[in-house]
Design a protein around this motif. Structure first.
Motif, PDB file in Angstrom:
ATOM      1  N   TYR A  48     -20.434  -5.266 -50.918  1.00 42.13           N
ATOM      2  CA  TYR A  48     -20.579  -4.699 -49.569  1.00 42.13           C
ATOM      3  C   TYR A  48     -19.265  -4.411 -48.871  1.00 42.13           C
ATOM      4  O   TYR A  48     -19.181  -3.494 -48.071  1.00 42.13           O
ATOM      5  N   ASP A  49     -18.210  -5.146 -49.145  1.00 42.85           N
ATOM      6  CA  ASP A  49     -16.983  -5.008 -48.370  1.00 42.85           C
ATOM      7  C   ASP A  49     -16.041  -3.981 -48.994  1.00 42.85           C
ATOM      8  O   ASP A  49     -14.923  -4.303 -49.428  1.00 42.85           O
ATOM      9  N   ASP A  50     -16.477  -2.745 -49.027  1.00 39.99           N
ATOM     10  CA  ASP A  50     -15.729  -1.663 -49.667  1.00 39.99           C
ATOM     11  C   ASP A  50     -16.166  -0.351 -49.015  1.00 39.99           C
ATOM     12  O   ASP A  50     -17.364  -0.094 -48.848  1.00 39.99           O
ATOM     13  N   LYS A  51     -15.211   0.478 -48.663  1.00 34.27           N
ATOM     14  CA  LYS A  51     -15.532   1.717 -47.947  1.00 34.27           C
ATOM     15  C   LYS A  51     -16.448   2.632 -48.757  1.00 34.27           C
ATOM     16  O   LYS A  51     -17.390   3.222 -48.217  1.00 34.27           O
ATOM     17  N   ALA A  52     -16.182   2.757 -50.063  1.00 30.89           N
ATOM     18  CA  ALA A  52     -17.019   3.623 -50.891  1.00 30.89           C
ATOM     19  C   ALA A  52     -18.443   3.091 -50.977  1.00 30.89           C
ATOM     20  O   ALA A  52     -19.419   3.860 -50.937  1.00 30.89           O
ATOM     21  N   ILE A  53     -18.578   1.774 -51.092  1.00 26.85           N
ATOM     22  CA  ILE A  53     -19.909   1.153 -51.119  1.00 26.85           C
ATOM     23  C   ILE A  53     -20.641   1.425 -49.814  1.00 26.85           C
ATOM     24  O   ILE A  53     -21.810   1.840 -49.793  1.00 26.85           O
ATOM     25  N   MET A  54     -19.964   1.190 -48.704  1.00 22.19           N
ATOM     26  CA  MET A  54     -20.575   1.407 -47.387  1.00 22.19           C
ATOM     27  C   MET A  54     -20.984   2.856 -47.193  1.00 22.19           C
ATOM     28  O   MET A  54     -22.059   3.154 -46.663  1.00 22.19           O
ATOM     29  N   ALA A  55     -20.157   3.777 -47.654  1.00 20.38           N
ATOM     30  CA  ALA A  55     -20.473   5.198 -47.511  1.00 20.38           C
ATOM     31  C   ALA A  55     -21.717   5.561 -48.314  1.00 20.38           C
ATOM     32  O   ALA A  55     -22.594   6.300 -47.841  1.00 20.38           O
ATOM     33  N   GLY A  56     -21.797   5.020 -49.529  1.00 22.77           N
ATOM     34  CA  GLY A  56     -22.980   5.289 -50.345  1.00 22.77           C
ATOM     35  C   GLY A  56     -24.247   4.770 -49.700  1.00 22.77           C
ATOM     36  O   GLY A  56     -25.271   5.469 -49.645  1.00 22.77           O
ATOM     37  N   GLN A  57     -24.178   3.543 -49.173  1.00 20.70           N
ATOM     38  CA  GLN A  57     -25.371   2.980 -48.514  1.00 20.70           C
ATOM     39  C   GLN A  57     -25.723   3.772 -47.254  1.00 20.70           C
ATOM     40  O   GLN A  57     -26.885   3.861 -46.867  1.00 20.70           O
TER      41      GLN A  57
ATOM     42  N   LEU B 178     -34.109   1.619 -35.677  1.00 19.75           N
ATOM     43  CA  LEU B 178     -34.083   1.323 -37.106  1.00 19.75           C
ATOM     44  C   LEU B 178     -33.889  -0.172 -37.279  1.00 19.75           C
ATOM     45  O   LEU B 178     -33.044  -0.787 -36.622  1.00 19.75           O
ATOM     46  N   VAL B 179     -34.675  -0.761 -38.166  1.00 16.86           N
ATOM     47  CA  VAL B 179     -34.570  -2.189 -38.453  1.00 16.86           C
ATOM     48  C   VAL B 179     -34.131  -2.328 -39.911  1.00 16.86           C
ATOM     49  O   VAL B 179     -34.788  -1.800 -40.818  1.00 16.86           O
ATOM     50  N   ILE B 180     -33.021  -3.057 -40.111  1.00 19.22           N
ATOM     51  CA  ILE B 180     -32.314  -3.008 -41.387  1.00 19.22           C
ATOM     52  C   ILE B 180     -31.968  -4.422 -41.854  1.00 19.22           C
ATOM     53  O   ILE B 180     -31.376  -5.195 -41.088  1.00 19.22           O
ATOM     54  N   PRO B 181     -32.312  -4.778 -43.082  1.00 15.69           N
ATOM     55  CA  PRO B 181     -31.872  -6.080 -43.598  1.00 15.69           C
ATOM     56  C   PRO B 181     -30.340  -6.142 -43.618  1.00 15.69           C
ATOM     57  O   PRO B 181     -29.666  -5.149 -43.902  1.00 15.69           O
ATOM     58  N   ILE B 182     -29.799  -7.335 -43.318  1.00 18.20           N
ATOM     59  CA  ILE B 182     -28.350  -7.464 -43.300  1.00 18.20           C
ATOM     60  C   ILE B 182     -27.932  -8.778 -43.961  1.00 18.20           C
ATOM     61  O   ILE B 182     -28.399  -9.845 -43.583  1.00 18.20           O
ATOM     62  N   GLY B 183     -27.120  -8.658 -44.993  1.00 19.92           N
ATOM     63  CA  GLY B 183     -26.560  -9.819 -45.671  1.00 19.92           C
ATOM     64  C   GLY B 183     -25.057  -9.820 -45.476  1.00 19.92           C
ATOM     65  O   GLY B 183     -24.520 -10.416 -44.550  1.00 19.92           O
ATOM     66  N   GLY B 184     -24.351  -9.073 -46.340  1.00 20.65           N
ATOM     67  CA  GLY B 184     -22.916  -8.899 -46.154  1.00 20.65           C
ATOM     68  C   GLY B 184     -22.571  -7.785 -45.187  1.00 20.65           C
ATOM     69  O   GLY B 184     -21.443  -7.699 -44.707  1.00 20.65           O
ATOM     70  N   GLY B 185     -23.543  -6.899 -44.937  1.00 27.20           N
ATOM     71  CA  GLY B 185     -23.368  -5.872 -43.924  1.00 27.20           C
ATOM     72  C   GLY B 185     -23.121  -4.471 -44.416  1.00 27.20           C
ATOM     73  O   GLY B 185     -23.014  -3.546 -43.605  1.00 27.20           O
TER      74      GLY B 185
ATOM     75  N   LYS C  84     -23.145 -16.180 -47.150  1.00 22.65           N
ATOM     76  CA  LYS C  84     -22.489 -17.120 -46.238  1.00 22.65           C
ATOM     77  C   LYS C  84     -21.338 -16.480 -45.477  1.00 22.65           C
ATOM     78  O   LYS C  84     -21.034 -16.891 -44.361  1.00 22.65           O
ATOM     79  N   ASN C  85     -20.682 -15.492 -46.092  1.00 24.36           N
ATOM     80  CA  ASN C  85     -19.502 -14.888 -45.476  1.00 24.36           C
ATOM     81  C   ASN C  85     -19.739 -13.401 -45.232  1.00 24.36           C
ATOM     82  O   ASN C  85     -20.030 -12.645 -46.163  1.00 24.36           O
ATOM     83  N   VAL C  86     -19.609 -12.970 -43.987  1.00 21.45           N
ATOM     84  CA  VAL C  86     -19.788 -11.551 -43.670  1.00 21.45           C
ATOM     85  C   VAL C  86     -18.574 -10.770 -44.164  1.00 21.45           C
ATOM     86  O   VAL C  86     -17.501 -11.324 -44.393  1.00 21.45           O
ATOM     87  N   GLY C  87     -18.754  -9.454 -44.301  1.00 17.92           N
ATOM     88  CA  GLY C  87     -17.662  -8.615 -44.774  1.00 17.92           C
ATOM     89  C   GLY C  87     -16.576  -8.420 -43.712  1.00 17.92           C
ATOM     90  O   GLY C  87     -16.870  -8.259 -42.525  1.00 17.92           O
TER      91      GLY C  87
END
Length: 416
Positions: free
Chosen positions: A153-162, A179-186, A239-242
């Motif tokens: 999750y903590d990567d610009k390319a990953i975030m852009a794809g999602q 919009l309601v969205i599951p959130i783990g690492g973000g 446990k740790n957010v991005g």
């Protein structure tokens, strides 16, 4: 406050990611759900990311990231840590692109996700109780073997794809209120939120965490609620957010709510029974929020992201049975009475007359809490609804059998 263009991710990044994805991932449908609308009181639309080839939205970010690698990096290979969906996505698209892949997964990862990852050609390493521990092992291997680390999750390319999920949602229905969205690492939330706010600034964006893993809630509010424990939403048990996702979530989220295990189970069951659709615990988290906080969403047009459907079959069966028990459609009770020939048959016949289906019977004479000439019979029955269950127990009481309700735990503790 910084604008969206000041943070790490922009709408332009997400639009470029959409171009990279092309037809390599499913453009999942956004469909209205009358049944879930009736259940929750909201006007519900579901984005079915469980329809991707590997069963979750993770393919989007994985493919965008893998496509950005240089020829030298592709030859060296990649490594990822994941509770399952990111693992499968990286393995699947790495195989398509001819890139060697190693995946480190927590030891408690559901078997279906482990086997699916291996089936896509990746080398799987099981290590650690949590994603955090798996990440340490993955980073060690990455350094030792000179592999490219693909963060979940903590990567610009990953975030852009999602974020292409949000692009598609607003393209398909620009009238949504929230919009309601599951959130783990973000990563998913940050990507969707960036796209959605750029396309419709007034839209409300709500993240949903498992109550046992309130990582973003803690980070956003400054609280220090405990984190950890067994959850059916292992995909968002982070446990740790991005570091990259936190500023985006902080800026764009209207709120991040937590849902307990009962709400998560109810949502998984609702998707299975009302929508005939598979949802894992994390994938059902958005619906769980509507179940847990109905007043917040009643009467509004709500888009839910069903983010993944990779649930273990045994877990799904357990969730569905537990839902029947909560609704008093599966009932366990005990009868202690004088023994005699044909007693069990008479009880079974009586239950048949009352319209009950017997699921389980335990018949014992040697327990010390039972009279020497008596017998204890534990029965589990299936009924039409809670009222039907009540009528059956009342009828047995009128027959002189004095049934008492029990549950599986009390039966196990008493050795019955």
């Amino acid at each position: 406050m910084p604008t969206t263009t000041d943070v790490i991710l922009t709408l332009a990044d997400i639009e470029r990611a959409a171009g990279i994805l092309g037809n390599a991932v499913v453009r999942s449908p956004l469909l209205p759900s009358p049944s879930l609308s009736a259940l929750t009181g909201a006007d519900v639309y579901v984005k079915y990311e469980n329809m991707q080839a590997t069963g979750s939205f993770k393919e989007r970010g994985a493919l965008v990231k893998l496509s950005s690698l240089t020829p030298a990096e592709r030859r060296r290979g990649v490594i990822a840590m994941s509770a399952g969906n990111h693992a499968q996505a990286v393995a699947y698209h790495a195989k398509r692109l001819g890139i060697p892949a190693t995946i480190v997964m927590p030891e408690a990862t559901p078997l279906v996700k482990i086997e699916n990852t291996r089936a896509h050609g990746a080398h799987v390493v099981l290590d650690g109780e949590t994603l955090t521990e798996s990440a340490v092992r993955a980073e060690t291997i990455a350094i030792a073997e000179n592999l490219v680390f693909i963060h979940p999750y903590d990567d610009k390319a990953i975030m852009a794809g999602q974020g292409t999920v949000g692009l598609e949602i607003l393209t398909d229905n620009a009238d949504l209120d929230v919009l309601v969205i599951p959130i783990g690492g973000g990563g998913l939330f940050a990507g969707i939120a960036t796209a959605a706010k750029a396309l419709k600034p007034e839209i409300e964006l709500i993240g949903v965490e498992a109550a046992l893993y309130p990582s973003f809630s803690n980070a956003l509010t400054g609280r220090d609620a405990p984190i950890g424990g067994p959850t059916i939403a292992e995909g968002i048990a982070v446990k740790n957010v991005g570091k990259l996702t936190l500023p985006v979530v902080r800026q764009l989220a209207s709120d991040v709510v937590v849902v307990d295990e009962t709400a998560l189970e109810s949502a998984v069951n609702a998707y299975a029974t009302l929508q005939r659709s598979m949802a894992e615990g994390a994938g059902a988290a958005a619906l769980a929020a509507l179940i847990a906080y109905p007043e917040r969403f009643r009467g509004r047009k709500v888009g839910l992201v069903l983010s993944g459907g990779n649930i273990d079959a045994r877990l799904l069966a357990s969730v569905m049975v537990r839902a029947l028990e909560r609704a008093d459609r599966i009932v366990s009770f005990r009868v202690i009475t004088n023994d005699g020939p044909g007693l069990l048959g008479r009880i079974a016949s009586r239950l048949g007359e009352l319209g009950a289906n017997i699921l389980e019977v335990s018949h014992g004479r040697l327990f010390l809490d039972v009279p020497a000439k008596g017998v204890s019979i534990d029965l589990t029955i299936e009924t039409r609804d809670a009222e039907h269950s009540r009528r059956i127990l009342n009828a047995l009481a009128e027959d002189g059998l004095a049934p008492t309700r029990v549950d599986a735990r009390s039966r196990a503790e008493q050795g019955h």
